[in-house]
Design a protein around this motif. Structure first.
Motif, short mmCIF file in Angstrom:
data_model
loop_
_atom_site.label_atom_id
_atom_site.label_comp_id
_atom_site.label_asym_id
_atom_site.label_seq_id
_atom_site.Cartn_x
_atom_site.Cartn_y
_atom_site.Cartn_z
N ARG A 193 0.83 -1.20 0.00
CA ARG A 193 0.00 0.00 0.00
C ARG A 193 0.87 1.26 0.00
O ARG A 193 0.59 2.21 -0.73
N ALA A 194 1.91 1.29 0.82
CA ALA A 194 2.79 2.47 0.91
C ALA A 194 4.18 1.99 1.34
O ALA A 194 4.54 2.10 2.51
N ARG A 197 6.41 4.69 3.27
CA ARG A 197 5.88 5.16 4.55
C ARG A 197 5.81 4.04 5.58
O ARG A 197 5.98 4.28 6.78
#
Length: 573
Positions: A193-194, A197
């Motif tokens: 998803r990221a 991050r």
């Protein structure tokens, strides 16, 4: 009928427009990327990585069942049922995004993600989304579900330059993908998803929170029980990341790679770095600079530890904090070594026939209008050559240089041991007015410890390209001075620690030899010492060459040498 015809024509035109620059699907398994370089310590622990990192190619049947189950649970629960596009998932994501007023949920299937990763750029546009759907349909027609999942698990980007579950497993947890636990699998499954991050190295708390979501999703799909999800959430742990301060060593190793390695191959380099010694170097250097060093106006330092027999670099700190300043003061900074250069003067004299027991005058001396001082040393009239080196008596060192045949002979001796020069042609060479790097100085001292052999400092013990061993051997040590001369030098350097300027480096029960060095106005302070077959060099100073407050080679540098040895062998302080 006319509307239907024109609608069909319009649809064909639209399809051609969306698909005209589609890449060749037949290239599904081909990929272009930067070759990766993975470095490990001498013990095999991960040290540094660069490039695009791929681990071993894994097969679905070789992986624990909970690993693909984690990805399916959080990324595409209906992966086994849909034909590449999940209409239900897309509708659900659309409603969620409309309700939130922003993009909070994606509707892409694993097949669509795979199509994007294999063929398309990250650009977000309607055209790219349609192309992604077309390619997903082609992939579903071309490959089985297990084949698609296998390709995905080997290609998915999981942060920190890693592609595929095996590379990520090794980077974040130090294990191959086949040995991942349920909790570790949940961490990896949460990354697509990221990836930046949620990177565990960057934001471990965010990675844990996302992993808990994955575990709950696995419980919802029946891959694990709710009780298992709770237990695994409590077991999420991340091993400590490799020290960033070893970045100086990693940078130094990388400098020589391009000329010797295949240009497109992934490299695995087992380095010579000793993790325990490196940790001791970093910890003790920081403690000294933060404490007594700060009080004395010392802002920087560098340390190199080298195996005397082979030239293998075991530890390297090029400064106080690599993140604040990656400039390597151990290999790139050229500073005057002061009296730490004197052993080459005395070596030249020994080779010219002098002996440690011979006498030399320590009285004032003037050469061509130049009069070297002796600091706090009180002249005795004559002292032995051994005492002259042990106590670092300048006037005696100049006279010893004259016995050796002058500056040219001293420079020749230093060059034979690996010092690159250039060297002054006047008598001041005896006091260390040439400029050197710490690494060159430490490597040159190795000949005093190993019986007279010149070594080439190196940081790679073993190299492999795509699993194949590469010939990466350093030059073999070469005999450049007689063993008897090396033994005489070792004896005099031991006297410098036992009764001379290097007494602060003495360690009970350990045979230590070495030499101090201090430049004018205390701008540089050095100690180069030998113990346990290791040559360890220390430099302290300031980047702007501003003076320190009374810091001499026999003080903080010699003390740091001793403290590093104590810490490395676990001796209580």
């Amino acid at each position: 009928m006319i509307l239907a015809v024109w609608g069909a024509v319009a649809g064909c035109v639209a399809l051609v427009w969306f698909a005209w620059d589609l890449p060749r699907p037949e290239d599904a398994l081909a990929h272009t990327r930067r070759p990766s370089v993975t470095m490990t310590t001498a013990e095999g622990a991960l040290l540094a990585t660069s490039g695009d990192l791929y681990g071993d190619t894994v097969r679905l049947r070789d992986l624990p069942a909970h690993l693909p189950a984690a990805f399916i649970a959080i990324e595409d629960r209906r992966f086994r049922e849909h034909g590449g596009l999940d209409i239900i998932g897309m509708a659900r994501a659309l409603l969620a995004n409309l309700a939130a007023g922003r993009v909070v949920q994606g509707g892409s299937t694993i097949t669509q993600q795979l199509a994007k990763n294999l063929f398309l750029t990250p650009e977000r546009s309607l055209r790219r989304k349609v192309q992604e759907a077309l390619l997903a349909l082609w992939l579903e027609a071309r490959f089985s579900k297990d084949e698609l999942l296998t390709i995905y698990l080997n290609r998915v980007y999981l942060g920190a330059g890693t592609f595929g579950v095996d590379a990520a497993a090794r980077l974040y947890f130090g294990v191959p993908a086949a040995r991942l636990t349920i909790a570790q699998s949940a961490v990896l499954a949460g990354l697509p998803r990221a990836p930046s991050r949620l990177n565990p190295r960057v934001n471990p708390s965010a990675a844990v929170a996302r992993a808990v979501e994955v575990l709950e999703a696995m419980a919802d799909t029946g891959a694990i029980t709710p009780a298992q999800a709770m237990r695994e959430a409590e077991r999420i742990r991340f091993p400590p990341a490799p020290s960033r301060d070893a970045g100086w060593f990693a940078d130094w190793v990388r400098e020589g790679i391009a000329e010797r390695a295949p240009p497109t191959a992934d490299l695995l380099l087992r380095t010579t770095l000793d993790a325990r010694l490196q940790a001791a170097v970093e910890a003790r250097l920081e403690a000294l600079l933060a404490g007594p060093g700060r009080a004395a106006g010392v802002t920087q330092g560098a340390v190199v530890a080298l195996d005397a027999a082979s030239g293998a670099v075991r530890a390297m700190a090029g400064g106080r904090d690599y993140r604040a300043s990656p400039f390597n003061r151990a290999t790139q900074a050229r500073r005057q070594p002061g009296s730490a250069f004197k052993p080459f003067v005395f070596l030249a004299a020994i080779e010219a026939g002098a002996s440690p027991e011979e006498s030399v005058a320590d009285t004032p001396l003037t050469l061509a209008g130049w009069s070297p001082g002796n600091g706090t040393w009180r002249a005795r009239g004559t002292i032995t050559i051994e005492e002259a080196l042990a106590h670092s008596v300048n006037t005696a060192a100049v006279r010893v240089m004259q016995r050796a045949g002058g500056p040219r002979q001293v420079a020749a001796a230093a060059q034979r041991l690996g010092m690159p020069g250039p060297f002054p042609r006047e008598a001041s060479i005896a006091l260390g007015t040439t400029e050197v790097t710490l690494l060159d100085l430490v490597a040159a001292y190795a000949a005093f410890a190993n019986g007279g052999r010149r070594v080439a400092p190196h940081g790679i013990a073993e190299a492999r390209a795509e699993g194949r061993p590469l010939a990466w051997l350093p030059p073999a040590p070469a005999q450049v001075i007689a063993p008897e001369a090396a033994a005489a030098m070792r004896r005099m350097l031991a006297a410098a620690v036992a009764q001379g300027t290097g007494r602060a480096a003495a360690l009970p029960g350990v045979a230590v030899a070495g030499k101090t060095g201090t430049t004018q106005d205390n701008r540089d302070a050095w100690f180069i010492g030998m113990a346990h077959g290791i040559v360890l060099g220390v430099w302290l100073g300031n980047d702007d060459a501003s003076p320190m407050e009374g810091v001499a080679g026999g003080g903080l540098p010699a003390r740091l040498f001793r403290e590093i040895l104590e810490a490395a062998r676990g001796t209580p302080r």
